[in-house]
Enzyme design. Structure first.
Site, short mmCIF file in Angstrom:
data_model
loop_
_atom_site.label_atom_id
_atom_site.label_comp_id
_atom_site.label_asym_id
_atom_site.label_seq_id
_atom_site.Cartn_x
_atom_site.Cartn_y
_atom_site.Cartn_z
N ASP A 94 53.17 -14.47 3.99
CA ASP A 94 54.06 -14.34 2.84
C ASP A 94 54.31 -15.75 2.32
OD1 ASP A 94 56.24 -14.35 1.17
OD2 ASP A 94 57.48 -13.05 2.41
N HIS A 107 61.80 -11.99 4.92
CA HIS A 107 62.41 -11.38 3.74
C HIS A 107 62.25 -9.86 3.87
CE1 HIS A 107 62.64 -10.29 -0.57
NE2 HIS A 107 63.15 -11.48 -0.81
N CYS A 145 68.21 -11.35 0.87
CA CYS A 145 67.20 -10.34 1.24
C CYS A 145 66.67 -10.58 2.64
CB CYS A 145 66.03 -10.32 0.26
SG CYS A 145 66.52 -9.91 -1.41
N GLN A 195 57.65 -18.62 -0.74
CA GLN A 195 58.42 -19.88 -0.78
C GLN A 195 57.56 -21.10 -0.49
OE1 GLN A 195 61.35 -20.21 -1.93
NE2 GLN A 195 62.00 -18.08 -1.94
N LYS A 198 58.34 -17.57 -9.00
CA LYS A 198 58.88 -18.66 -8.18
C LYS A 198 58.03 -19.92 -8.33
CE LYS A 198 61.14 -15.58 -4.95
NZ LYS A 198 61.23 -15.02 -3.61
C1 PLP Z 1 61.18 -13.93 -3.06
C2 PLP Z 1 60.51 -13.64 -1.78
C3 PLP Z 1 59.79 -12.47 -1.58
C4 PLP Z 1 59.71 -11.38 -2.62
O1 PLP Z 1 59.17 -11.84 -3.81
P1 PLP Z 1 59.25 -10.94 -5.12
O2 PLP Z 1 58.89 -11.90 -6.19
O3 PLP Z 1 60.66 -10.44 -5.22
O4 PLP Z 1 58.26 -9.85 -4.94
C5 PLP Z 1 59.15 -12.29 -0.38
N1 PLP Z 1 59.22 -13.22 0.59
C6 PLP Z 1 59.89 -14.36 0.43
C7 PLP Z 1 59.92 -15.36 1.54
C8 PLP Z 1 60.57 -14.61 -0.75
O5 PLP Z 1 61.26 -15.74 -0.89
#
Ligand code: PLP
Length: 423
Positions: free
Chosen positions: A217, A140, A381, A220, A243
């Site tokens: 990260d 992302h 993104c 997800q 999320k």
């Molecule tokens: C949504 C997402 C982000 C960013 O999250 P934010 O809530 O916008 O800070 C980073 N990495 C992944 C894989 C995402 O799906």
């Protein structure tokens, strides 16, 4: 429409040990009762943000109606109550991630801020000119740009693990990228654009053999599978509350205590200090050192309610059920002529990206919206992922445990309608 052979639409699905009562679960989400353009809402944009159960909405209301006060400073009743709830949520997050100590849990705005914090604090302190940070081809933007900014600031270099045409990382190439200059590896647990579940256990092991720390990260992954930071042995793990069925504007950065202690503050202000004079300021202990200013108290407490809610359902049951929904949706969409699924990794979670021959993904999104089906169309993104697969954008359906096989059938009918309009 006939289901593809041998595939049964998951409703309240039986997965061996667990039964998810999806009809009952849906009752907990007021927004799912909504109609859009006169059609029942089918919400398949969970990778962008997930919907909130009533208990999270009620918790936010209750906080503002009966508990609102600033934390860590008042000696009055409400301030002590709010502080207790705020810190109790830190314990909840610690249990949720199976961190060994609650001081390893830092509240941030979201995954983006968590990664920026590590880049600007850990990175600025420990990176030198010529050092390297390794990310992957499916990151992302929020796990690309903070590292590019750091690289510019200190003269470091970004290295990228490539992937194959199914959207799986090439681990041999990854091993070759690791070297004496590698200062950090930062990879997604699950790709938001492709749905790939990366083998982060192996990725972390390889890095640790060379004493390289790893940031995961988890934006997800946290909403869809059990995460155990001690078992993974990751050095940092970031996720977003919104999320995970919680409020927007709140997220978590987990960091091993020894890293957090060695890192300078990210922002300066109230609460992150223990003593301030004009000559010198002494910083607070972790995690407070990283929580400058009045935090999103309501968000933290709402996140606590979301974690209780999801934990009550059980993330193993969630993962099993969503796996069935994804398999069913994949089988059904694959019956459509001219539809190409982007991302065919063997290990996938809850994300289905696709393109239709001769139709722009935005047109897919627009027609689907008229049918009440919310998906995302765009680059998600992750522009480099689009470049890798030679598409400008994809249509992406992403699932949560409140979605059903019947909703997948609505999606498939709507995609067939797109072909009638544009095909
Ligand atoms: C949504 C997402 C982000 C960013 O999250 P934010 O809530 O916008 O800070 C980073 N990495 C992944 C894989 C995402 O799906």
């Amino acid at each position: 429409m006939k289901p593809a052979q041998g595939v049964i639409a998951p409703q309240g699905l039986r997965t061996g040990r667990t039964v998810l009562d999806v009809a009952r679960i849906r009752e907990d989400f007021p927004i799912l009762k909504q109609q859009v353009h006169g059609k029942p809402l089918v919400y398949f944009d969970n990778a962008a943000t997930s919907q909130k159960p009533q208990v999270v909405i009620d918790t936010l209301n209750r906080y503002y109606a009966t508990e609102n006060a600033n934390i860590h400073r008042g000696i009055h009743f409400l301030s002590e109550l709010a502080t207790a709830e705020y810190e109790e949520t830190r314990n909840k997050v610690k249990r949720f991630l199976n961190a060994s100590e609650s001081r390893e849990i830092v509240f941030v705005r979201g995954t983006t801020e968590g990664i920026n914090l590590v880049a600007q604090s850990y990175g600025r302190r420990f990176f030198k000119e010529g050092d390297e940070v390794v990310i992957s081809a499916m990151e992302h933007h929020s796990n690309i740009v903070p590292w590019q900014m750091l690289c510019e600031q200190v003269g470091a270099r970004l290295r990228v693990i490539p992937m194959n045409h199914d959207g799986e990382l090439l681990l041999d190439e990854y091993e070759r990228l690791l070297g004496a200059r590698t200062k950090l590896v930062s990879v997604a647990h699950v790709s938001n654009a492709l749905g790939t579940i990366n083998p982060i256990g192996r990725i972390i092991e390889s890095a640790h053999r060379r004493n390289i720390p790893v940031l995961v990260d988890g934006a997800q992954a946290a909403p869809h599978m059990k995460v155990d930071v001690q078992e993974l042995d990751c050095d940092f793990y970031a996720f977003s509350g919104h999320k995970l069925f919680g409020p927007t504007g709140i997220g978590v950065l987990y960091g091993k205590a020894r890293h957090l202690e060695a890192m300078p503050p990210y922002q300066g202000g109230g609460d992150m200090i223990s003593l301030v004079t004009f000559e010198k300021t002494h910083y607070n202990i972790i995690p407070y050192k990283f929580e400058a200013g009045t935090p999103h108290i309501a968000g933290v407490i709402g996140l606590g309610a979301a974690i209780d809610y999801v934990s009550g359902i059980g993330l193993d049951a969630v993962a099993a059920y969503e796996g069935e929904v994804l398999a069913y949706a994949t089988a059904q969409l694959s019956t459509i002529q001219g539809l190409r699924i982007i991302g065919r990794a063997k290990e996938k979670a809850s994300v289905l990206s696709f393109v239709l021959e001769g139709v722009h993904p935005h047109d897919i999104g627009t027609v689907l919206d008229r049918e009440g089906v919310a998906i995302r169309a765009g680059h998600h993104c992750a522009m480099p992922v689009m470049q890798r697969f030679g598409v400008p954008a994809t249509a992406r359906a992403s699932f949560a445990f409140y979605n059903t096989g019947e909703e997948v059938d609505v999606l498939v009918r709507a995609v067939r309608k797109v072909l009638k309009v544009f095909g």
